[in-house]
Scaffold this motif. Structure first.
Motif, short mmCIF file in Angstrom:
data_model
loop_
_atom_site.label_atom_id
_atom_site.label_comp_id
_atom_site.label_asym_id
_atom_site.label_seq_id
_atom_site.Cartn_x
_atom_site.Cartn_y
_atom_site.Cartn_z
N ALA A 166 0.83 -1.21 0.00
CA ALA A 166 0.00 0.00 0.00
C ALA A 166 0.86 1.26 0.00
O ALA A 166 1.94 1.31 0.60
N ARG A 167 0.37 2.29 -0.68
CA ARG A 167 1.06 3.58 -0.71
C ARG A 167 0.23 4.69 -0.06
O ARG A 167 0.77 5.67 0.41
N LEU A 168 -1.08 4.53 -0.05
CA LEU A 168 -1.97 5.51 0.57
C LEU A 168 -3.05 4.75 1.32
O LEU A 168 -3.80 3.98 0.72
N VAL A 169 -3.12 4.96 2.64
CA VAL A 169 -4.04 4.20 3.49
C VAL A 169 -4.87 5.16 4.33
O VAL A 169 -4.34 6.02 5.03
N LEU A 170 -6.19 5.01 4.24
CA LEU A 170 -7.11 5.71 5.12
C LEU A 170 -7.62 4.69 6.12
O LEU A 170 -8.22 3.68 5.73
N HIS A 171 -7.36 4.91 7.41
CA HIS A 171 -7.68 3.88 8.40
C HIS A 171 -8.51 4.43 9.54
O HIS A 171 -8.54 5.63 9.81
N ASP A 172 -9.20 3.51 10.24
CA ASP A 172 -10.01 3.84 11.40
C ASP A 172 -9.17 3.83 12.67
O ASP A 172 -8.08 3.24 12.71
N HIS A 173 -9.71 4.42 13.75
CA HIS A 173 -9.05 4.39 15.05
C HIS A 173 -8.86 2.96 15.54
O HIS A 173 -7.86 2.64 16.20
N ALA A 188 -8.80 10.96 -8.94
CA ALA A 188 -7.49 11.54 -9.23
C ALA A 188 -6.45 10.49 -9.58
O ALA A 188 -5.28 10.82 -9.82
N GLY A 189 -6.85 9.23 -9.60
CA GLY A 189 -5.92 8.19 -10.02
C GLY A 189 -5.19 7.48 -8.91
O GLY A 189 -4.31 6.66 -9.17
N GLU A 190 -5.53 7.77 -7.66
CA GLU A 190 -4.85 7.14 -6.53
C GLU A 190 -5.28 5.69 -6.36
O GLU A 190 -6.43 5.32 -6.64
N GLN A 191 -4.36 4.87 -5.87
CA GLN A 191 -4.65 3.50 -5.45
C GLN A 191 -4.77 3.55 -3.92
O GLN A 191 -3.76 3.72 -3.23
N VAL A 192 -5.97 3.43 -3.41
CA VAL A 192 -6.24 3.69 -2.00
C VAL A 192 -6.67 2.42 -1.28
O VAL A 192 -7.55 1.69 -1.74
N VAL A 193 -6.05 2.17 -0.13
CA VAL A 193 -6.50 1.12 0.76
C VAL A 193 -7.27 1.78 1.90
O VAL A 193 -6.71 2.58 2.65
N ARG A 194 -8.55 1.49 1.96
CA ARG A 194 -9.40 2.01 3.05
C ARG A 194 -9.51 0.90 4.08
O ARG A 194 -10.21 -0.09 3.89
#
Length: 275
Positions: free
Chosen positions: A50-57, A100-106
Motif C-alpha cells: 500500500a502507498r496511501l491508506v485511510l484507516h479507522d481508530h 485523481a488516479g490514486e490507489q487507495v487502501v481504506r
C-alpha cells in the motif's frame, strides 16, 4: 479545518492534488478484530504494497505495522461519536482520490460491511464511477467468540445469532427489542457499552429472564482482552466495577456459560459468571 489538514497531508508529489490521471481504485479492506494474525492473506498482501491508506481508530498498531514505511497514513476513524472526519467527508475524500488516479487502501476494523459503514463508502464510490473492491475481514463478533470461548451458536444453547448496534443514527429507528429478546439465540451488540444498563433493562422488559447469562468483552483478540461475565441483572454493575472501556462487545445468551470452559485465550483480567 480537519479536512483541509488531511488534504494537505495527501498533496505530495505524485498525489491527488492537480492530478489528471485516469480513475484509480479503492480497496475497502477488513482489518479484522485486532490480532494481526487474523488478517486474510489478501488483506495482508494489499497492506504490504500500500502507498496511501485511510484507516479507522480501531485498526491496531500491529496491523498498521505491516504497512511499508513510506506509505501515507490518514486516520479518518470514529470513536465514541468523536469523528476525526465526518463520514460524508470521508466518502467525498475517497471519491476525490479515486478520480485523481490514486490507489487507495481504506482499512476498516473488523469487516467493512458489519457496522463499518463500508456500504455507505462503496455506494459513494459506485455513484462516482470509481472502481472499488471489498476485502472481507473477520468481524469483531467472530474474533470475540473464538478468543473468549463464547460460541455464537451451539446446538444445546443457541440456534441463531443476531448482531445489533447499541446506538442508532440520530433520528433513526430504535432497536427491535422484541426480536433481540427471543429465546434460544445469541445476541452480540456492537457500540453498546455506553448504554449497557438500558440495554439490559430493555431485554428483560421484552421477555428475557434477568438471570440470562451476559458478558462484556473488552479489546477482543488483543493482549488487553478482558471478559466480564454475569447476567442481565448483574452485568451493568460488574462492568462499572471493572472499569470496562471501549472498544467492547456485549454478548447475551446461554452460550456465555461456556466461557469458563472454552476461554483458552490468556486474559488481562476476568470476572466469572455468577448466575
Amino acid at each position: 479545518m480537519r479536512s483541509m489538514k488531511i488534504h494537505a497531508a495527501i498533496a505530495q508529489p505524485g498525489g491527488a492534488a492537480g492530478s489528471t490521471r485516469a480513475p484509480g481504485k479503492v480497496w475497502l479492506v477488513g482489518a479484522g478484530p485486532g490480532d494481526p494474525d487474523l488478517l486474510t492473506v489478501k488483506a495482508a498482501r494489499l497492506l504490504s504494497s500500500a502507498r496511501l491508506v485511510l484507516h479507522d481508530h480501531l485498526v491496531g498498531a500491529g496491523v498498521l505495522a505491516l504497512l511499508p514505511r513510506d506509505a501515507r497514513r490518514i486516520c479518518v476513524g470514529k470513536r465514541d461519536r468523536r469523528h476525526t472526519l465526518p463520514q460524508e467527508e470521508t466518502n467525498a475524500l475517497l471519491v476525490e482520490l479515486g478520480l485523481a488516479g490514486e490507489q487507495v487502501v481504506r482499512l476498516k476494523g473488523g469487516d467493512p460491511y458489519v457496522f463499518g459503514r463500508g456500504g455507505e463508502e462503496a455506494l459513494a464510490l459506485a455513484a462516482a464511477g470509481v472502481p472499488f473492491e471489498i476485502v472481507p475481514g473477520i468481524t469483531s463478533a467472530q474474533g470475540m467468540s473464538a478468543y473468549a470461548g463464547i460460541p455464537l451458536t451451539h446446538r444445546d444453547h443457541a440456534s441463531s445469532v443476531v448482531f445489533a448496534t447499541g446506538h442508532c443514527r440520530e433520528g433513526g429507528a430504535a432497536p427491535d427489542w422484541a426480536a433481540l429478546a427471543r429465546p434460544h439465540q445469541t445476541v452480540v451488540i456492537y457500540m453498546g457499552l455506553g448504554t449497557l444498563p438500558a440495554i439490559c433493562r430493555q431485554l428483560v422488559a421484552h421477555g428475557l429472564a434477568a438471570d440470562t447469562p451476559a458478558a462484556v468483552v473488552e479489546q477482543a483478540t488483543t493482549p488487553g482482552q478482558r471478559v466480564v461475565a454475569g447476567t442481565l441483572l448483574t452485568l451493568p454493575l460488574l462492568a462499572q466495577a471493572q472499569a470496562v472501556a471501549a472498544p467492547a462487545l456485549i454478548v447475551v445468551g446461554e452460550v456465555v456459560r461456556l466461557h469458563n470452559t472454552l476461554g483458552w485465550f490468556t486474559q488481562a483480567a476476568s470476572a466469572r459468571p455468577n448466575g
